[in-house]
Write a protein that holds these residues in place. Sequence first.
Motif, PDB file in Angstrom:
ATOM      1  N   ASN A  81      81.520  42.621 -12.197  1.00 46.96           N
ATOM      2  CA  ASN A  81      81.453  41.163 -12.299  1.00 46.96           C
ATOM      3  C   ASN A  81      82.645  40.611 -13.073  1.00 46.96           C
ATOM      4  O   ASN A  81      83.269  39.624 -12.679  1.00 46.96           O
ATOM      5  CB  ASN A  81      80.147  40.752 -12.979  1.00 46.96           C
ATOM      6  N   VAL A  82      82.979  41.254 -14.188  1.00 43.29           N
ATOM      7  CA  VAL A  82      84.133  40.833 -15.003  1.00 43.29           C
ATOM      8  C   VAL A  82      85.422  40.933 -14.192  1.00 43.29           C
ATOM      9  O   VAL A  82      86.277  40.051 -14.236  1.00 43.29           O
ATOM     10  CB  VAL A  82      84.212  41.685 -16.285  1.00 43.29           C
ATOM     11  N   SER A  83      85.557  42.003 -13.432  1.00 41.65           N
ATOM     12  CA  SER A  83      86.760  42.196 -12.614  1.00 41.65           C
ATOM     13  C   SER A  83      86.872  41.126 -11.537  1.00 41.65           C
ATOM     14  O   SER A  83      87.951  40.571 -11.303  1.00 41.65           O
ATOM     15  CB  SER A  83      86.724  43.584 -11.972  1.00 41.65           C
ATOM     16  N   ARG A  84      85.768  40.815 -10.877  1.00 39.84           N
ATOM     17  CA  ARG A  84      85.792  39.808  -9.816  1.00 39.84           C
ATOM     18  C   ARG A  84      86.099  38.415 -10.351  1.00 39.84           C
ATOM     19  O   ARG A  84      86.668  37.589  -9.651  1.00 39.84           O
ATOM     20  CB  ARG A  84      84.442  39.798  -9.091  1.00 39.84           C
ATOM     21  N   ARG A  85      85.744  38.165 -11.600  1.00 40.70           N
ATOM     22  CA  ARG A  85      85.974  36.847 -12.175  1.00 40.70           C
ATOM     23  C   ARG A  85      87.315  36.760 -12.896  1.00 40.70           C
ATOM     24  O   ARG A  85      87.683  35.705 -13.414  1.00 40.70           O
ATOM     25  CB  ARG A  85      84.819  36.488 -13.102  1.00 40.70           C
ATOM     26  N   LYS A  86      88.039  37.888 -12.931  1.00 40.93           N
ATOM     27  CA  LYS A  86      89.379  37.931 -13.513  1.00 40.93           C
ATOM     28  C   LYS A  86      89.394  37.404 -14.947  1.00 40.93           C
ATOM     29  O   LYS A  86      90.241  36.596 -15.330  1.00 40.93           O
ATOM     30  CB  LYS A  86      90.363  37.126 -12.649  1.00 40.93           C
ATOM     31  N   THR A  87      88.441  37.874 -15.761  1.00 39.29           N
ATOM     32  CA  THR A  87      88.419  37.490 -17.165  1.00 39.29           C
ATOM     33  C   THR A  87      89.011  38.611 -18.007  1.00 39.29           C
ATOM     34  O   THR A  87      89.238  39.726 -17.533  1.00 39.29           O
ATOM     35  CB  THR A  87      86.990  37.200 -17.647  1.00 39.29           C
ATOM     36  N   THR A  88      89.268  38.314 -19.279  1.00 37.71           N
ATOM     37  CA  THR A  88      89.827  39.309 -20.201  1.00 37.71           C
ATOM     38  C   THR A  88      88.738  40.032 -20.987  1.00 37.71           C
ATOM     39  O   THR A  88      89.044  40.778 -21.918  1.00 37.71           O
ATOM     40  CB  THR A  88      90.799  38.635 -21.180  1.00 37.71           C
ATOM     41  N   ILE A 107      81.988  38.041 -22.603  1.00 40.12           N
ATOM     42  CA  ILE A 107      81.495  38.499 -21.305  1.00 40.12           C
ATOM     43  C   ILE A 107      80.920  37.317 -20.536  1.00 40.12           C
ATOM     44  O   ILE A 107      80.073  36.593 -21.050  1.00 40.12           O
ATOM     45  CB  ILE A 107      80.436  39.601 -21.488  1.00 40.12           C
ATOM     46  N   PRO A 108      81.367  37.081 -19.306  1.00 39.47           N
ATOM     47  CA  PRO A 108      80.896  35.913 -18.551  1.00 39.47           C
ATOM     48  C   PRO A 108      79.480  36.098 -18.024  1.00 39.47           C
ATOM     49  O   PRO A 108      78.924  37.194 -18.050  1.00 39.47           O
ATOM     50  CB  PRO A 108      81.896  35.824 -17.391  1.00 39.47           C
ATOM     51  N   ASN A 109      78.926  35.001 -17.559  1.00 36.50           N
ATOM     52  CA  ASN A 109      77.620  35.021 -16.939  1.00 36.50           C
ATOM     53  C   ASN A 109      77.648  35.886 -15.673  1.00 36.50           C
ATOM     54  O   ASN A 109      78.723  36.161 -15.119  1.00 36.50           O
ATOM     55  CB  ASN A 109      77.207  33.589 -16.580  1.00 36.50           C
ATOM     56  N   ASP A 110      76.496  36.282 -15.223  1.00 38.21           N
ATOM     57  CA  ASP A 110      76.396  36.937 -13.927  1.00 38.21           C
ATOM     58  C   ASP A 110      76.782  35.923 -12.845  1.00 38.21           C
ATOM     59  O   ASP A 110      76.903  34.726 -13.102  1.00 38.21           O
ATOM     60  CB  ASP A 110      74.962  37.424 -13.724  1.00 38.21           C
ATOM     61  N   THR A 111      76.975  36.391 -11.633  1.00 42.71           N
ATOM     62  CA  THR A 111      77.419  35.544 -10.524  1.00 42.71           C
ATOM     63  C   THR A 111      76.375  35.538  -9.419  1.00 42.71           C
ATOM     64  O   THR A 111      75.834  36.592  -9.059  1.00 42.71           O
ATOM     65  CB  THR A 111      78.764  36.063  -9.963  1.00 42.71           C
ATOM     66  N   GLU A 166      90.978  30.693  -5.433  1.00 40.37           N
ATOM     67  CA  GLU A 166      90.652  29.365  -4.922  1.00 40.37           C
ATOM     68  C   GLU A 166      90.710  29.291  -3.400  1.00 40.37           C
ATOM     69  O   GLU A 166      89.975  28.519  -2.776  1.00 40.37           O
ATOM     70  CB  GLU A 166      91.607  28.341  -5.544  1.00 40.37           C
ATOM     71  N   SER A 167      91.577  30.095  -2.791  1.00 37.62           N
ATOM     72  CA  SER A 167      91.721  30.052  -1.337  1.00 37.62           C
ATOM     73  C   SER A 167      90.452  30.517  -0.614  1.00 37.62           C
ATOM     74  O   SER A 167      90.290  30.256   0.588  1.00 37.62           O
ATOM     75  CB  SER A 167      92.900  30.924  -0.896  1.00 37.62           C
ATOM     76  N   GLN A 168      89.563  31.191  -1.333  1.00 40.17           N
ATOM     77  CA  GLN A 168      88.328  31.703  -0.723  1.00 40.17           C
ATOM     78  C   GLN A 168      87.158  30.729  -0.842  1.00 40.17           C
ATOM     79  O   GLN A 168      86.034  31.060  -0.444  1.00 40.17           O
ATOM     80  CB  GLN A 168      87.945  33.035  -1.372  1.00 40.17           C
ATOM     81  N   ALA A 169      87.412  29.535  -1.386  1.00 41.48           N
ATOM     82  CA  ALA A 169      86.336  28.554  -1.519  1.00 41.48           C
ATOM     83  C   ALA A 169      85.729  28.245  -0.150  1.00 41.48           C
ATOM     84  O   ALA A 169      86.446  28.095   0.840  1.00 41.48           O
ATOM     85  CB  ALA A 169      86.865  27.280  -2.169  1.00 41.48           C
ATOM     86  N   ARG A 170      84.413  28.127  -0.105  1.00 39.46           N
ATOM     87  CA  ARG A 170      83.695  27.886   1.140  1.00 39.46           C
ATOM     88  C   ARG A 170      83.353  26.395   1.266  1.00 39.46           C
ATOM     89  O   ARG A 170      82.745  25.820   0.369  1.00 39.46           O
ATOM     90  CB  ARG A 170      82.418  28.721   1.169  1.00 39.46           C
ATOM     91  N   GLU A 210      86.782  33.696  -9.043  1.00 43.86           N
ATOM     92  CA  GLU A 210      87.885  33.497  -9.979  1.00 43.86           C
ATOM     93  C   GLU A 210      88.003  32.057 -10.457  1.00 43.86           C
ATOM     94  O   GLU A 210      88.791  31.767 -11.363  1.00 43.86           O
ATOM     95  CB  GLU A 210      89.202  33.954  -9.333  1.00 43.86           C
ATOM     96  N   GLU A 211      87.228  31.154  -9.867  1.00 42.75           N
ATOM     97  CA  GLU A 211      87.264  29.748 -10.264  1.00 42.75           C
ATOM     98  C   GLU A 211      86.059  29.358 -11.117  1.00 42.75           C
ATOM     99  O   GLU A 211      85.899  28.182 -11.455  1.00 42.75           O
ATOM    100  CB  GLU A 211      87.317  28.854  -9.014  1.00 42.75           C
ATOM    101  N   LEU A 212      85.224  30.314 -11.463  1.00 42.79           N
ATOM    102  CA  LEU A 212      84.044  30.020 -12.273  1.00 42.79           C
ATOM    103  C   LEU A 212      84.383  30.111 -13.754  1.00 42.79           C
ATOM    104  O   LEU A 212      85.038  31.052 -14.195  1.00 42.79           O
ATOM    105  CB  LEU A 212      82.916  31.013 -11.961  1.00 42.79           C
TER     106      LEU A 212
END
Length: 466
Positions: A50-57, A131-135, A144-148, A351-353
């Motif tokens: 989840n952390v990797s997909r959200r591109k956080t540190t 640590i970010p929230n779950d997704t 951003e290009s993957q926004a639906r 990555e935009e969350l």
Amino acid sequence: VCSSDLTRWFIGLRRFTSSASSTRLQGHVPIKPYLNLKVLKENLSEIQVNVSRRKTTADPQRAAALFDQTTKLNFELDKLRAQRNNIAKSGKTNRDQSLKDEGKALKEKITEMEKMYLELNNELEHLALQIPNDTHPDVPIGDESQARVLHVNGDKPEFAFPPQDHVRLGDRLQWFDGVAGAKVSGHKFTYFKNEAVLLELALVHWSLSRVGSRGYTPIITPELVRPIVVEGCGFHPRGQSSQIYTVDNNELCLIGTSEIPLAGMYSNTVLPAAQLPVKMVAFSHCFRTEAGAAGLDTKGIYRLHQFSKVEMFTLCLPEDSEKLHREMLEIEMDLYKELGLHYKVLDMPTEELGAAAYRKYDIEAWMPGRGSYGEISSTSNCTDYQSRRLNIRFRRTPPGQKVNYSLPFVHTLNGTACAVPRMLLALMETYQNGDGSITVPSVLRPWMGGLETIRPRQAELDSSST
């Protein structure tokens, strides 16, 4: 793995008594997230993905390792304290100098280990809070290009003339003075003048009225808050990438959104389940450093350090948060449809969350003068991410009835009703006329004294014709 599972390490351990209304700890009580990292250890691989997909540190692996260290250290400390207590008890009947020496040595060792434990535990808490929230499982993965695109309202407006951008329109209307703003406050500050002031106030009153009619209580919040409240909402008050202004020589921060003081208002609170949901709509000024946005939107009002905003915020039962998130989105869509804007609704990718968002919808309006869409609103379901940090709970049992379980946390949601500069920009460029005038949207005319058209200032027309 659900949101409540992945973030359960932020469970507060305080006990509360209940009354017929919400229970609040009185006075300035510290807001402290208590850490239980067992769930992090059990779900480490999922959290790392989840952390990797959200591109956080965030570094959940380091946090898990620190948890092991502090757990072991705490166990050793408990044993040493027990030994010291036994020696102290023996010393009451035995005056042997060796016992005194052993007790002194143990005390020094405990002091040294407690210092080590405190340092490691502080680092653990700092890392865990990153640590970010779950997704949500339906959120698109990527940038951003993957926004639906979920919905498109109306068609792009057509003009019989080349549409101008809001900077040129604003010059002719004499609405904005960024030169004076830069002189007084710095880059990306501006003065609003003439009918721009009336339109801002009209937008604020109109949006408060519309959202209030949907069951939201109007609020005006403080605009300076404690850093712990900022952190509790998932924002970082310090660091090079921080969007938050801090006040020197004072432990306060300027808010970037009224979501922060609205959430903080209920910190250290237990709400009866029957009182939920709590729906609020707040007007405030917002302040953002725009770190990382150097060189973007340098002209005009698209990106400012200070602006006015009307924000929705909700506290609710966990089982209701997705339904209320859709309701909040529908309110936003109804507002912008009523204003006659062409817009699209986007389901934003991982990555935009923001750190707190479980799912986020953005609304982008077409801005003819810019020739592109621009974000005018967003709404996020933050599940229990903020409430765990701010200690906002609820209870389903009747007042006074004893419970033998930890009180659960509410879910929080936020959504923009009206971010004034972006909304004003979209309206200017959508409702412009060939002579540089602006047609006032019909829904705003009652708040503008019935004014239908705003024409360029005569002085500007004269100077442009010479």
